[in-house]
Design a protein around this motif. Structure first.
Motif, PDB file in Angstrom:
ATOM      1  N   LEU A  22       2.441  -2.239   0.213  1.00  0.00           N
ATOM      2  CA  LEU A  22       2.034  -3.650   0.216  1.00  0.00           C
ATOM      3  C   LEU A  22       3.240  -4.576   0.129  1.00  0.00           C
ATOM      4  O   LEU A  22       3.311  -5.593   0.833  1.00  0.00           O
ATOM      5  CB  LEU A  22       1.078  -3.918  -0.956  1.00  0.00           C
ATOM      6  N   LEU A 153      -8.973  -2.923  -0.099  1.00  0.00           N
ATOM      7  CA  LEU A 153      -8.609  -3.255   1.278  1.00  0.00           C
ATOM      8  C   LEU A 153      -9.837  -3.416   2.173  1.00  0.00           C
ATOM      9  O   LEU A 153      -9.817  -4.184   3.135  1.00  0.00           O
ATOM     10  CB  LEU A 153      -7.685  -2.171   1.853  1.00  0.00           C
ATOM     11  N   LYS A 154     -10.914  -2.687   1.833  1.00  0.00           N
ATOM     12  CA  LYS A 154     -12.117  -2.737   2.664  1.00  0.00           C
ATOM     13  C   LYS A 154     -12.958  -3.977   2.381  1.00  0.00           C
ATOM     14  O   LYS A 154     -13.496  -4.596   3.303  1.00  0.00           O
ATOM     15  CB  LYS A 154     -12.964  -1.476   2.442  1.00  0.00           C
ATOM     16  N   GLY A 159      -5.576  -6.902   2.587  1.00  0.00           N
ATOM     17  CA  GLY A 159      -4.864  -6.216   3.673  1.00  0.00           C
ATOM     18  C   GLY A 159      -4.573  -7.143   4.844  1.00  0.00           C
ATOM     19  O   GLY A 159      -3.462  -7.172   5.376  1.00  0.00           O
TER      20      GLY A 159
END
Length: 272
Positions: A22, A153-154, A159
């Motif tokens: 990240l 992230l989902k 993200g």
């Protein structure tokens, strides 16, 4: 056997690879202070557990309390690095060089240059094996961290925002994002990863060696990101590939040990 060793020692590197991915994606640079930060966080854990006595007969605080304190401290140092990079526009490797240089001295100062030892056997479970379970505990800790980051992230825009800032900071700002805060946040997340890795590290020995603990692990974390095919200049990233890269590095290390390669020669093989 060898597979257990790879799962065991590769797990802390996989945890660090999450945060390093990240940071790299958002800032286009790398944090070279994670080894020193692990020394600080590990020293804090032992300080809370041991109190003023470096060799207590019983724990002076619950392990979860010591871990949470270490999380706060590691995130504060991550915030320090993040502020230098995001707000003061210092190149990441130069900004984190400060903590890289001073971190182990700070770790030693936290425990008054003593080497505290935790005698409680339950503390060693985090860096070893829980009785009756043949799979090393660090692998379960890494699996939880991986699950958490994939859910984040989902189901959040972390993200997308991180990649947007890494690809084109000015463009992302014109589209309503706050590149400064997003860069800052990635360093704080890496700080949290550092605290988890520190718990595993100090649990293995139930003690700490300030000058040796997590030595050069920052280079392996950066290498894991690179092996994952991620651009070290920032932008798009693949978290799964970085985590796989971490286990590949440990696979290489364990294989070289199997063939009785001298530990001093390992860095040369990694470089190749």
């Amino acid at each position: 056997g060898y597979l257990m060793t790879i799962l065991d020692y590769g797990s802390e590197l996989a945890i660090l690879a999450i945060g390093m991915t990240l940071v790299t994606a958002a800032s286009g640079g790398q944090d070279i202070s994670v080894g020193a930060a692990i020394a600080i966080a590990g020293s804090v854990i032992l300080r809370v557990l041991c109190g003023t006595n470096s060799r207590p007969d019983t724990l002076q605080a619950p392990i979860i309390v010591a871990f949470l304190v270490a999380c706060v401290v590691a995130m504060l140092f991550g915030a320090f690095n993040g502020a230098l990079v995001a707000y003061f526009k210092i190149q990441p490797m130069v900004a984190t060089l400060i903590l890289y240089t001073a971190g182990r001295s700070i770790a030693a100062w936290i425990n008054n240059n003593e080497l505290p030892i935790v005698s409680d056997p339950t503390f060693s479970y985090f860096g070893g094996f829980i009785p009756g379970i043949p799979i090393p505990t660090p692998f379960f800790i890494a699996a939880v961290c991986v699950l958490v980051i994939f859910l984040v992230l989902k189901f959040t825009t972390l993200g997308l925002y991180t990649q947007s800032v890494g690809i084109n900071e000015n463009s992302s700002k014109l589209n309503g994002l706050n590149p400064t805060f997003i860069k800052f946040l990635t360093f704080v997340i890496l700080g949290l990863c550092v605290a988890v890795a520190a718990l595993i590290k100090v649990s293995r020995l139930s003690s700490i060696n300030y000058s040796v603990i997590a030595k050069d692990i920052e280079m392996d974390a950066i290498l894991a990101v690179a092996l994952g095919g991620n651009a070290l200049s920032g932008g798009k990233f693949n978290m799964a590939s970085s985590i796989l890269g971490a286990y590949v590095i440990q696979f290489l290390t364990t294989t070289l040990y199997k063939f009785q390669v001298a530990p001093t020669a390992l860095p040369a093989y990694k470089a190749v």
